[in-house]
Motif scaffolding. Structure first.
Motif, PDB file in Angstrom:
ATOM      1  N   ASN A   1       0.819  -1.227   0.000  1.00  0.00           N
ATOM      2  CA  ASN A   1       0.000   0.000   0.000  1.00  0.00           C
ATOM      3  C   ASN A   1       0.846   1.267   0.000  1.00  0.00           C
ATOM      4  O   ASN A   1       0.342   2.351  -0.277  1.00  0.00           O
ATOM      5  N   ASP A   2       2.133   1.128   0.339  1.00  0.00           N
ATOM      6  CA  ASP A   2       3.023   2.286   0.398  1.00  0.00           C
ATOM      7  C   ASP A   2       3.800   2.527  -0.891  1.00  0.00           C
ATOM      8  O   ASP A   2       4.550   3.505  -0.990  1.00  0.00           O
ATOM      9  N   LEU A   3       3.644   1.642  -1.868  1.00  0.00           N
ATOM     10  CA  LEU A   3       4.350   1.829  -3.141  1.00  0.00           C
ATOM     11  C   LEU A   3       3.804   3.055  -3.862  1.00  0.00           C
ATOM     12  O   LEU A   3       2.598   3.275  -3.901  1.00  0.00           O
ATOM     13  N   VAL A   4       4.710   3.840  -4.431  1.00  0.00           N
ATOM     14  CA  VAL A   4       4.347   5.074  -5.129  1.00  0.00           C
ATOM     15  C   VAL A   4       4.757   4.936  -6.597  1.00  0.00           C
ATOM     16  O   VAL A   4       5.908   4.611  -6.906  1.00  0.00           O
ATOM     17  N   MET A   5       3.786   5.190  -7.482  1.00  0.00           N
ATOM     18  CA  MET A   5       4.050   5.126  -8.917  1.00  0.00           C
ATOM     19  C   MET A   5       5.237   5.998  -9.310  1.00  0.00           C
ATOM     20  O   MET A   5       5.385   7.121  -8.822  1.00  0.00           O
ATOM     21  N   LYS A   6       6.063   5.452 -10.182  1.00  0.00           N
ATOM     22  CA  LYS A   6       7.207   6.136 -10.778  1.00  0.00           C
ATOM     23  C   LYS A   6       8.291   6.507  -9.772  1.00  0.00           C
ATOM     24  O   LYS A   6       9.145   7.335 -10.065  1.00  0.00           O
ATOM     25  N   GLU A   7       8.278   5.856  -8.613  1.00  0.00           N
ATOM     26  CA  GLU A   7       9.338   6.062  -7.622  1.00  0.00           C
ATOM     27  C   GLU A   7      10.340   4.915  -7.717  1.00  0.00           C
ATOM     28  O   GLU A   7      10.000   3.805  -8.122  1.00  0.00           O
TER      29      GLU A   7
ATOM     30  N   ILE B   1       5.814   0.711 -11.527  1.00  0.00           N
ATOM     31  CA  ILE B   1       4.965   1.218 -12.611  1.00  0.00           C
ATOM     32  C   ILE B   1       3.494   0.828 -12.464  1.00  0.00           C
ATOM     33  O   ILE B   1       2.693   1.161 -13.323  1.00  0.00           O
ATOM     34  N   GLY B   2       3.134   0.155 -11.370  1.00  0.00           N
ATOM     35  CA  GLY B   2       1.719  -0.076 -11.121  1.00  0.00           C
ATOM     36  C   GLY B   2       1.356  -1.494 -10.729  1.00  0.00           C
ATOM     37  O   GLY B   2       2.154  -2.417 -10.823  1.00  0.00           O
ATOM     38  N   LYS B   3       0.111  -1.644 -10.316  1.00  0.00           N
ATOM     39  CA  LYS B   3      -0.438  -2.934  -9.912  1.00  0.00           C
ATOM     40  C   LYS B   3      -1.470  -3.364 -10.961  1.00  0.00           C
ATOM     41  O   LYS B   3      -2.309  -2.563 -11.376  1.00  0.00           O
ATOM     42  N   ASN B   4      -1.365  -4.616 -11.369  1.00  0.00           N
ATOM     43  CA  ASN B   4      -2.315  -5.191 -12.329  1.00  0.00           C
ATOM     44  C   ASN B   4      -2.508  -4.290 -13.555  1.00  0.00           C
ATOM     45  O   ASN B   4      -3.627  -3.961 -13.929  1.00  0.00           O
ATOM     46  N   ILE B   5      -1.419  -3.906 -14.182  1.00  0.00           N
ATOM     47  CA  ILE B   5      -1.489  -2.929 -15.267  1.00  0.00           C
ATOM     48  C   ILE B   5      -1.889  -3.529 -16.611  1.00  0.00           C
ATOM     49  O   ILE B   5      -2.213  -2.800 -17.538  1.00  0.00           O
TER      50      ILE B   5
ATOM     51  N   LYS C   1      -0.597  -8.583  -9.184  1.00  0.00           N
ATOM     52  CA  LYS C   1       0.823  -8.473  -9.494  1.00  0.00           C
ATOM     53  C   LYS C   1       1.222  -7.007  -9.422  1.00  0.00           C
ATOM     54  O   LYS C   1       0.487  -6.129  -9.860  1.00  0.00           O
ATOM     55  N   TRP C   2       2.399  -6.776  -8.866  1.00  0.00           N
ATOM     56  CA  TRP C   2       2.961  -5.439  -8.779  1.00  0.00           C
ATOM     57  C   TRP C   2       4.095  -5.383  -9.796  1.00  0.00           C
ATOM     58  O   TRP C   2       4.951  -6.256  -9.838  1.00  0.00           O
ATOM     59  N   TYR C   3       4.089  -4.341 -10.617  1.00  0.00           N
ATOM     60  CA  TYR C   3       5.034  -4.247 -11.718  1.00  0.00           C
ATOM     61  C   TYR C   3       6.122  -3.220 -11.441  1.00  0.00           C
ATOM     62  O   TYR C   3       5.839  -2.087 -11.039  1.00  0.00           O
ATOM     63  N   PHE C   4       7.341  -3.652 -11.704  1.00  0.00           N
ATOM     64  CA  PHE C   4       8.526  -2.811 -11.572  1.00  0.00           C
ATOM     65  C   PHE C   4       9.290  -2.899 -12.877  1.00  0.00           C
ATOM     66  O   PHE C   4       9.269  -3.924 -13.557  1.00  0.00           O
TER      67      PHE C   4
ATOM     68  N   GLY D   1      12.355  -4.644 -19.699  1.00  0.00           N
ATOM     69  CA  GLY D   1      12.846  -4.847 -18.346  1.00  0.00           C
ATOM     70  C   GLY D   1      11.789  -4.817 -17.262  1.00  0.00           C
ATOM     71  O   GLY D   1      12.066  -4.392 -16.144  1.00  0.00           O
ATOM     72  N   VAL D   2      10.582  -5.283 -17.569  1.00  0.00           N
ATOM     73  CA  VAL D   2       9.497  -5.258 -16.591  1.00  0.00           C
ATOM     74  C   VAL D   2       9.465  -6.562 -15.797  1.00  0.00           C
ATOM     75  O   VAL D   2       9.568  -7.645 -16.367  1.00  0.00           O
ATOM     76  N   LEU D   3       9.327  -6.418 -14.493  1.00  0.00           N
ATOM     77  CA  LEU D   3       9.204  -7.558 -13.594  1.00  0.00           C
ATOM     78  C   LEU D   3       7.828  -7.526 -12.959  1.00  0.00           C
ATOM     79  O   LEU D   3       7.397  -6.486 -12.463  1.00  0.00           O
ATOM     80  N   ALA D   4       7.164  -8.662 -12.942  1.00  0.00           N
ATOM     81  CA  ALA D   4       5.871  -8.793 -12.264  1.00  0.00           C
ATOM     82  C   ALA D   4       6.119  -9.567 -10.982  1.00  0.00           C
ATOM     83  O   ALA D   4       6.590 -10.706 -11.022  1.00  0.00           O
ATOM     84  N   LEU D   5       5.837  -8.954  -9.850  1.00  0.00           N
ATOM     85  CA  LEU D   5       6.041  -9.611  -8.566  1.00  0.00           C
ATOM     86  C   LEU D   5       4.712  -9.924  -7.919  1.00  0.00           C
ATOM     87  O   LEU D   5       3.830  -9.065  -7.838  1.00  0.00           O
ATOM     88  N   GLY D   6       4.588 -11.143  -7.436  1.00  0.00           N
ATOM     89  CA  GLY D   6       3.433 -11.505  -6.634  1.00  0.00           C
ATOM     90  C   GLY D   6       3.645 -11.031  -5.205  1.00  0.00           C
ATOM     91  O   GLY D   6       4.743 -10.589  -4.833  1.00  0.00           O
ATOM     92  N   GLU D   7       2.615 -11.152  -4.401  1.00  0.00           N
ATOM     93  CA  GLU D   7       2.701 -10.676  -3.017  1.00  0.00           C
ATOM     94  C   GLU D   7       3.821 -11.366  -2.239  1.00  0.00           C
ATOM     95  O   GLU D   7       4.460 -10.746  -1.395  1.00  0.00           O
ATOM     96  N   ASP D   8       4.097 -12.619  -2.560  1.00  0.00           N
ATOM     97  CA  ASP D   8       5.141 -13.357  -1.853  1.00  0.00           C
ATOM     98  C   ASP D   8       6.543 -12.824  -2.134  1.00  0.00           C
ATOM     99  O   ASP D   8       7.467 -13.048  -1.353  1.00  0.00           O
ATOM    100  N   ALA D   9       6.736 -12.102  -3.241  1.00  0.00           N
ATOM    101  CA  ALA D   9       8.048 -11.555  -3.594  1.00  0.00           C
ATOM    102  C   ALA D   9       8.237 -10.109  -3.134  1.00  0.00           C
ATOM    103  O   ALA D   9       9.344  -9.582  -3.193  1.00  0.00           O
TER     104      ALA D   9
END
Length: 107
Positions: free
Chosen positions: A5-11, A34-38, A46-49, A71-79
């Motif tokens: 919940n503390d992740l900030v877009m483009k940070e 870069i966002g969640k479930n984009i 999934k949270w995308y970085f 270079g996009v990584l999709a991370l699940g909650e466990d990661a």
């Protein structure tokens, strides 16, 4: 470690793992959130970085098919425990220097 919940877009954030089990050799990757479930194909959250260099040079991909090349990584909650802020990265590196890490962080 950051709360999702503390992740900030483009940070900027840092993915921190270790090459060794003694937690003396950190591997650090700089990424941009870069966002969640984009992408519409999502089934689970999934949270995308994105790799910081590719984010700056290429921008955020518009299509899932372009994501890997950019270079996009999709991370699940466990990661998500691998994701650190600059402040928490500095703390981890201080602990490495002082030999204080004891399986607090993932290998």
């Amino acid at each position: 470690m950051i709360n999702s919940n503390d992740l900030v877009m483009k940070e900027q954030y840092f993915l921190v793992t270790f090459f060794d089990r003694r937690l003396k050799l950190p591997r650090i990757r700089t990424v941009v959130y870069i966002g969640k479930n984009i992408f519409k194909e999502e089934v689970k959250d999934k949270w995308y970085f994105q790799d910081a260099e590719l984010y700056l040079s290429e921008g955020i991909p518009k299509e899932l098919s372009d994501a890997e090349d950019l270079g996009v990584l999709a991370l699940g909650e466990d990661a998500l425990p691998l994701v650190e802020t600059l402040d928490s990265l500095i703390e981890i590196l201080g602990d490495v220097k002082e030999d204080k890490l004891r399986f607090k962080h993932k290998v």
